[in-house]
Design a protein around this motif. Structure first.
Motif, PDB file in Angstrom:
ATOM      1  N   UNK A 372      38.839  50.954  -0.133  1.00 42.01           N
ATOM      2  CA  UNK A 372      38.252  52.036  -0.926  1.00 42.01           C
ATOM      3  C   UNK A 372      36.812  52.278  -0.464  1.00 42.01           C
ATOM      4  N   UNK A 373      36.629  52.934   0.690  1.00 38.87           N
ATOM      5  CA  UNK A 373      35.286  53.088   1.282  1.00 38.87           C
ATOM      6  C   UNK A 373      34.617  54.408   0.903  1.00 38.87           C
ATOM      7  N   UNK A 374      34.541  54.714  -0.375  1.00 42.27           N
ATOM      8  CA  UNK A 374      34.133  56.037  -0.839  1.00 42.27           C
ATOM      9  C   UNK A 374      32.717  56.411  -0.403  1.00 42.27           C
ATOM     10  N   UNK A 375      32.530  57.695  -0.117  1.00 38.49           N
ATOM     11  CA  UNK A 375      31.195  58.230   0.115  1.00 38.49           C
ATOM     12  C   UNK A 375      30.377  58.114  -1.173  1.00 38.49           C
ATOM     13  N   UNK A 394      38.301  46.092  -0.815  1.00 37.70           N
ATOM     14  CA  UNK A 394      37.279  46.232   0.230  1.00 37.70           C
ATOM     15  C   UNK A 394      36.617  47.578  -0.034  1.00 37.70           C
ATOM     16  N   UNK A 395      35.359  47.569  -0.474  1.00 40.67           N
ATOM     17  CA  UNK A 395      34.736  48.778  -0.990  1.00 40.67           C
ATOM     18  C   UNK A 395      33.360  49.001  -0.368  1.00 40.67           C
ATOM     19  N   UNK A 396      32.897  50.255  -0.468  1.00 38.77           N
ATOM     20  CA  UNK A 396      31.506  50.543  -0.141  1.00 38.77           C
ATOM     21  C   UNK A 396      30.673  50.386  -1.403  1.00 38.77           C
ATOM     22  N   UNK A 420      30.527  46.685   1.754  1.00 35.74           N
ATOM     23  CA  UNK A 420      29.541  47.033   2.775  1.00 35.74           C
ATOM     24  C   UNK A 420      28.650  48.126   2.215  1.00 35.74           C
ATOM     25  N   UNK A 421      27.439  48.244   2.744  1.00 33.95           N
ATOM     26  CA  UNK A 421      26.413  49.084   2.133  1.00 33.95           C
ATOM     27  C   UNK A 421      26.425  50.522   2.622  1.00 33.95           C
ATOM     28  N   UNK A 422      26.403  50.724   3.918  1.00 35.94           N
ATOM     29  CA  UNK A 422      26.195  52.059   4.482  1.00 35.94           C
ATOM     30  C   UNK A 422      27.516  52.778   4.725  1.00 35.94           C
TER      31      UNK A 422
END
Length: 476
Positions: A372-375, A394-396, A420-422
């Protein structure tokens, strides 16, 4: 206290997104704390449990110059009273939103909410408004209804679920639909970006503004995430509260979920989750392998949800020994490339371009990880559901993802997921690789991680108390 909730949807009756889950579970949590909660919804054609509704009354209301018929139905569910306002012209059609006359449809709804209070004599202490569909209730109340003796003393709160959807429309609608003087547009109360902005109006007129996570409350004050409303939000920042959404543990529960092949809890997850995994692999046409990490993606296929960086690294991800199941639909600019990748890597990726509640439950119950690497993500419920089902997110680190997923620390042996941050594709892939390394090389740590995830406190207990503190501060 008595609280009336106004929103465009609410479970278990009608749902298009996470807003419905909040309206279905927050009032229930407040009722369990001794308060009276009433929810007012439109009576859509596609309403579920419609056979449980009972007729209450009918009357006419004015929507601008339009004399409109309003019929009211009622249902009790989990201690919450639901009222449904019906007008076949506006709601006797498929779906919820997306029609050319949505502004008129929800102008009717907004008037219906305010009128039902006096017609049924249910004057509340608080009217809790949610998203643009209910936003204009705030100016209608403050500019029109609050002058009547019966309506005096009611406090209004507005909750932003996603600031990207603001209810922008023709300035003439302020008078034509809502019967408010156009000077409220020209003085800026209801104007933003050259149009009538329903969300801006609610922010201006509500006594308190809340949003669905502490991090998102800070993000929307910035130019990057404020979507043009950051100035008015900064003016109201002392009345802005970020309260993390919760999930209903009675509903989101792998021990009771009828969609799973095998139900499980924290004590049986090691035994039963592999059974669900194998069944899911078979259902989705993937090789049935217990050893391969299975990653789920349950999402709308839109720019907000991180599809750009997923697509950028999907071919590289396919070089790893993994399987991926994608469930969702949306923009063709994402669907078409995913079709090509899935056709080429048909033994590693299963693409399901649809909305399927049952399959989503089985993905939460059978996958090892959820990506789930959402903007941006105001709150997000998928990561909470995956935690509850022992599927590691696994997310932003944005919005509610940052607030609900604690990053794994291999040295302290803490955390409930990976983050992860960016908003960077390589950073995302590096985090996935780290999760795969722990999964493949440190089974004991992964087992503990799953247990911590399932044991994470994600219900409404603390968040309901936070809402009550806000409500009580208005009544003191």
């Amino acid at each position: 206290m008595r609280i009336v909730f106004a929103a465009g949807e609410g479970t278990p009756f009608i749902k298009s997104g996470g807003l419905a889950d909040v309206i279905g579970s927050l009032p229930k949590a407040l009722v369990q704390k001794g308060h009276e909660c009433i929810v007012v919804l439109p009576k859509y054609r596609d309403l579920k449990l419609a056979d449980q509704l009972e007729y209450v009354t009918n009357y006419y209301i004015w929507v601008g110059w339009r004399r409109s018929y309003c019929c009211v139905f009622k249902a009790e569910y989990d201690g919450v009273t639901f009222y449904f306002v019906d007008n076949e012209q506006y709601f006797g059609r498929p779906g919820l939103y997306g029609y050319d006359d949505d502004e008129e449809r929800f102008a009717f709804y907004d008037f219906a909410v305010l009128e039902i209070i006096s017609h049924l004599d249910i004057k509340p202490d608080i009217i809790s408004l949610h998203d643009w569909q209910a936003a204009m209730i705030a100016p209608l109340y403050k500019e029109r209804y609050a002058y009547y003796e019966y309506y005096q003393g009611i406090k209004v709160t507005f909750t932003i679920h996603n600031i990207a959807y603001q209810g922008k429309c023709d300035p003439n609608y302020l008078t034509d639909l809502f019967g408010l003087d156009n000077y409220l547009y020209y003085n800026g109360n209801c104007r933003n970006d050259g149009c009538l902005n329903m969300m801006k109006s609610a922010i201006f007129y509500s006594d308190v503004v809340t949003t669905v996570s502490p991090t998102y409350a800070q993000e929307i004050l910035t130019d990057e995430f404020g979507e043009g409303l950051q100035s008015i939000l900064n003016m109201r920042r002392h009345d802005l509260y970020g309260i993390l959404n919760g999930i209903d543990p009675d509903v989101v529960n792998p021990a009771k979920d009828p969609e799973l092949v095998e139900n499980f809890d924290i004590n049986t997850v090691e035994e039963k989750k592999p059974i669900n995994k194998a069944a899911l692999q078979e259902e989705c046409g993937l090789p049935v392998r217990a050893d391969v990490p299975l990653i789920g993606i349950v999402t709308r296929l839109t720019w907000q949800k991180g599809l750009d960086i997923i697509l950028e690294k999907m071919d590289e991800l396919m070089q790893r020994d993994v399987q991926v199941i994608v469930l969702g639909a949306g923009d063709l600019k994402y669907e078409e490339p995913l079709k090509g990748i899935a056709a080429y890597h048909n033994q590693k990726i299963s693409l399901n371009l649809k909305y399927d509640f049952g399959l989503s439950c089985r993905i939460y119950g059978g996958c090892d990880m959820l990506l789930m690497p959402s903007l941006f993500e105001p709150c997000g419920l998928s990561q909470m559901m995956s935690l509850r089902y022992g599927t590691i997110p696994i997310v932003r680190e944005t919005g509610g993802l940052k607030d609900s997923v604690q990053a794994y620390d291999e040295y302290a042996q803490t955390g409930t997921g990976f983050s992860f941050k960016n908003y960077n594709a390589q950073e995302m892939l590096n985090t996935i690789d780290y999760a795969l390394k722990v999964y493949n090389e440190d089974k004991d740590s992964w087992k503990d991680l799953v247990h911590r995830a399932m044991d994470a406190k994600l219900d409404w207990e603390e968040s309901a108390d936070a809402y009550l503190r806000v409500f009580n501060s208005l009544l003191d």
